[in-house]
Design a protein around this motif. Structure first.
Motif, PDB file in Angstrom:
ATOM      1  N   GLN A   1      59.969  66.231  99.926  1.00  0.00           N
ATOM      2  CA  GLN A   1      59.997  66.837  98.588  1.00  0.00           C
ATOM      3  C   GLN A   1      59.338  68.212  98.604  1.00  0.00           C
ATOM      4  O   GLN A   1      59.865  69.185  98.074  1.00  0.00           O
ATOM      5  CB  GLN A   1      59.250  65.927  97.600  1.00  0.00           C
ATOM      6  CG  GLN A   1      59.295  66.415  96.170  1.00  0.00           C
ATOM      7  CD  GLN A   1      60.710  66.384  95.626  1.00  0.00           C
ATOM      8  OE1 GLN A   1      61.363  65.353  95.634  1.00  0.00           O
ATOM      9  NE2 GLN A   1      61.207  67.535  95.164  1.00  0.00           N
ATOM     10  N   LYS A   2      58.184  68.262  99.249  1.00  0.00           N
ATOM     11  CA  LYS A   2      57.417  69.502  99.290  1.00  0.00           C
ATOM     12  C   LYS A   2      58.223  70.645  99.895  1.00  0.00           C
ATOM     13  O   LYS A   2      58.317  71.740  99.335  1.00  0.00           O
ATOM     14  CB  LYS A   2      56.146  69.262 100.121  1.00  0.00           C
ATOM     15  CG  LYS A   2      55.267  70.473 100.299  1.00  0.00           C
ATOM     16  CD  LYS A   2      54.013  70.103 101.090  1.00  0.00           C
ATOM     17  CE  LYS A   2      53.237  71.352 101.477  1.00  0.00           C
ATOM     18  NZ  LYS A   2      52.038  71.009 102.278  1.00  0.00           N
ATOM     19  N   TYR A   3      58.845  70.366 101.046  1.00  0.00           N
ATOM     20  CA  TYR A   3      59.536  71.452 101.723  1.00  0.00           C
ATOM     21  C   TYR A   3      60.949  71.701 101.189  1.00  0.00           C
ATOM     22  O   TYR A   3      61.505  72.767 101.391  1.00  0.00           O
ATOM     23  CB  TYR A   3      59.508  71.223 103.242  1.00  0.00           C
ATOM     24  CG  TYR A   3      58.098  71.376 103.763  1.00  0.00           C
ATOM     25  CD1 TYR A   3      57.441  72.598 103.656  1.00  0.00           C
ATOM     26  CD2 TYR A   3      57.396  70.289 104.281  1.00  0.00           C
ATOM     27  CE1 TYR A   3      56.135  72.744 104.086  1.00  0.00           C
ATOM     28  CE2 TYR A   3      56.086  70.428 104.712  1.00  0.00           C
ATOM     29  CZ  TYR A   3      55.453  71.652 104.609  1.00  0.00           C
ATOM     30  OH  TYR A   3      54.152  71.797 105.020  1.00  0.00           O
ATOM     31  N   THR A   4      61.493  70.725 100.493  1.00  0.00           N
ATOM     32  CA  THR A   4      62.762  70.981  99.815  1.00  0.00           C
ATOM     33  C   THR A   4      62.513  71.949  98.660  1.00  0.00           C
ATOM     34  O   THR A   4      63.248  72.922  98.467  1.00  0.00           O
ATOM     35  CB  THR A   4      63.367  69.667  99.274  1.00  0.00           C
ATOM     36  OG1 THR A   4      63.585  68.780 100.366  1.00  0.00           O
ATOM     37  CG2 THR A   4      64.695  69.935  98.582  1.00  0.00           C
ATOM     38  N   THR A   5      61.466  71.682  97.922  1.00  0.00           N
ATOM     39  CA  THR A   5      61.100  72.567  96.816  1.00  0.00           C
ATOM     40  C   THR A   5      60.816  73.970  97.331  1.00  0.00           C
ATOM     41  O   THR A   5      61.288  74.965  96.774  1.00  0.00           O
ATOM     42  CB  THR A   5      59.846  72.018  96.094  1.00  0.00           C
ATOM     43  OG1 THR A   5      60.122  70.680  95.692  1.00  0.00           O
ATOM     44  CG2 THR A   5      59.496  72.872  94.891  1.00  0.00           C
TER      45      THR A   5
END
Length: 499
Positions: A107-111
């Motif tokens: 989630q963190k790196y998709t964002t």
RNA sequence: GGCCUCGUGGCCGAGUGGCUAGGCAGAGCUCUGCAAAAGCUCCUACGGUGGUUCGAAUCCACUCGAGGCCUCCA
């Protein structure tokens, strides 16, 4: 007549190594897939080059009238770094390092990836599927490949049987591999491998219970093979055969080669008609990559905090820098090249601001030479983009157009029809903004800054009227020191630009 | 070792068998109170050696050099 008929596109197809006329399967519809990031850490500039390249392909094809469905995946399921056994799962590894759930990492790196795309003006694709969202499709595909006899199970893992596959089909066509030599070269590495042949690759991989990311399957708990997700998702959203598949050169083998084999193994059809590969971004002549430790993060660029940079560069300067070379050439990244790009981009950007304000000023009879010159430039934008997306050449034409615009701005009349003038103007704006995605830089607190500068401009005008040049120079110099350049017009007007 | 790219002027980089790429930097000029911006002019290159050709930086061979892939990688 549609623009794509007027300016037919040709594409260098990695499959043939030749430039071929682009004929979509179901014109005007175009199906296009490109490999997205594995979201285990931040994307670097090298990754961004590929995303930018295919962003431009998507933009241009859409601009000339194709209806493009652009699929770019997010790889959010971990993959073992090698099929041989003890590999590391990047996402699990990051999760351990950062003490987060794998899905938190994802989630963190998709964002973060989306944020970077927004900053670099990379358009969202039509569909952005995730690997974890398509586990079922992937399992189904493994079943099909097995049913067709091109895969076998060992200890809960399923491997693609390349030798078997080659009895009926070709393998290695895209990357020009000779399988016998390939096998020769890698034999020693895989001594204790459970695969029948070292060239076989995992399409489903069993993992131990302490592996957090894992899914149930007919062969036990495991994770899908890396190459499989693109096959499954491409097929799901674009069909068993579609028009364009893009990705970085480094994915050609084994990733794309395996992708073809999986599709052929499952459906008997080669999935892609035009393969496109973008070349690497290099630093001092070497590929930029995380493992080499020579990669630049976008943030390091904006802040100028990377040791190899001596100043900060704006996102659009960097985008311009990348578009100045052809996607299929390597591009070397350096301070000098970047600052040259920054200035070049500014020139185009200034002309963009100018042309938007520019009004048609008729000037006598139509100058036929000028008209054909303008038409040559307008057509040149299309012809060069249609010629395998030659952004470098297109930019060269935009520079010529910018000169014309500046001419007009300095009072030279336009001895062409208003229609020609408007078409010229619109082409410049569209190719810069829509096609190449070079928008004007965002300014913070633009209104307030503008207000303050206007006040200073008024003061300076007064000082100049009073011939108080000491004061007028001080205002200009002090603003200059803060990065605001004042410019005096011939008629006493003043304008400014922020550096 | 195998497969594959590339080698262009001070720098970055397009490109085609014969005709100015373009940008940046540098020099000069125009405009300007001085600047900046803009415009004009100059700087004209294709790793090396052979070959094909009327003609090659562009095609072929060899050679030197730099990379990529063959393991995760855009």
């Amino acid at each position: 007549m549609k623009l794509y008929e007027q300016f037919p596109v040709s594409i260098t197809n990695s499959l043939s190594g030749k430039k071929e006329p682009f004929v979509p399967l179901n014109s005007p519809f175009v199906g296009m897939y490109s490999c997205g990031p594995t979201v285990y850490n931040e994307v670097h500039l090298g990754n961004l080059r590929t995303f930018t390249a295919f962003d431009v392909v998507y933009r241009y094809l859409s601009y000339i009238g194709y209806v493009v469905r652009y699929v770019r995946n997010i790889t959010d399921a971990g993959h073992l770094t090698n099929d041989a056994g003890e590999g590391v799962d990047r996402i699990e590894e990051s999760a351990k390092l950062e003490q987060l759930e794998p899905m938190e990492i994802v989630q963190k790196y998709t964002t973060s990836f989306h944020e970077i795309c927004r900053i670099f003006n990379i358009l969202p694709p039509s569909i952005e599927p995730t690997a974890t969202g398509h586990i079922i499709e992937q399992i189904e595909m493994v079943k099909k490949i097995m049913a067709n006899g091109y895969a076998y199970e060992v200890n809960g893992s399923v491997y693609f049987d390349v030798r078997r596959f080659m009895e009926k089909y070709k393998y290695g066509e895209l990357s020009g591999r000779n399988i016998d030599e390939l096998q020769e070269g890698t034999r020693e590495l895989d001594r204790q491998d459970e695969k029948k042949n070292s060239i076989d690759f995992a399409i489903w991989k069993a993992v131990s219970p302490n592996h957090i990311q894992r899914w149930p399957s007919p062969w036990g708990e495991g994770i899908p093979g890396w190459h499989l997700e693109c096959s499954a998702m491409g097929t799901k959203y674009l069909g068993k055969q579609f028009d364009i598949h893009g990705g970085g050169m480094d994915l050609k083998f084994p990733h794309h080669e395996c992708e073809i084999a999986q599709n052929v193994g499952a459906f008997g059809t080669s999935p892609v008609r035009y393969w496109m590969h973008s070349n690497m971004l290099t630093v001092n002549g070497e590929k930029m990559s995380k493992s080499k430790g020579n990669s630049f993060l976008p943030r390091e660029l904006f802040t100028g905090s990377h040791p190899l940079l001596n100043k900060a560069y704006s996102p659009m300067s960097v985008r311009f820098f990348m578009l100045q070379s052809h996607y299929s050439s390597t591009l070397d990244f350096s301070n000098e090249a970047l600052s040259a790009a920054e200035k070049g981009y500014k020139k185009l950007s200034n002309a963009l601001t100018t042309v938007k304000k520019l009004k048609f000023q008729p000037l006598g009879a139509e100058d036929h030479d000028l008209r054909s010159e303008l038409n040559r430039l307008i057509d040149g934008c299309y012809l060069n983009m249609s010629d395998d997306f030659n952004t470098a050449k297109t930019l060269a034409i935009l520079f010529e157009m910018a000169s014309r615009i500046n001419d007009w701005n300095s009072g030279k009349g336009t001895a062409v029809s208003e229609a020609t003038f408007n078409r010229f103007k619109q082409t410049y704006i569209d190719f810069l903004e829509q096609v190449l995605g070079l928008r004007e830089e965002e300014e913070h607190n633009q209104e307030m800054v503008d207000g303050i500068i206007q006040v200073l401009i008024e003061l300076r005008k007064k000082a100049r009227t009073d011939k108080n040049y000491a004061l007028s120079d001080k205002i200009r110099d002090d603003l200059k020191a803060m990065g605001v350049q004042l410019m005096d017009g011939k008629d006493g007007s003043m304008s400014y630009s922020i550096e």
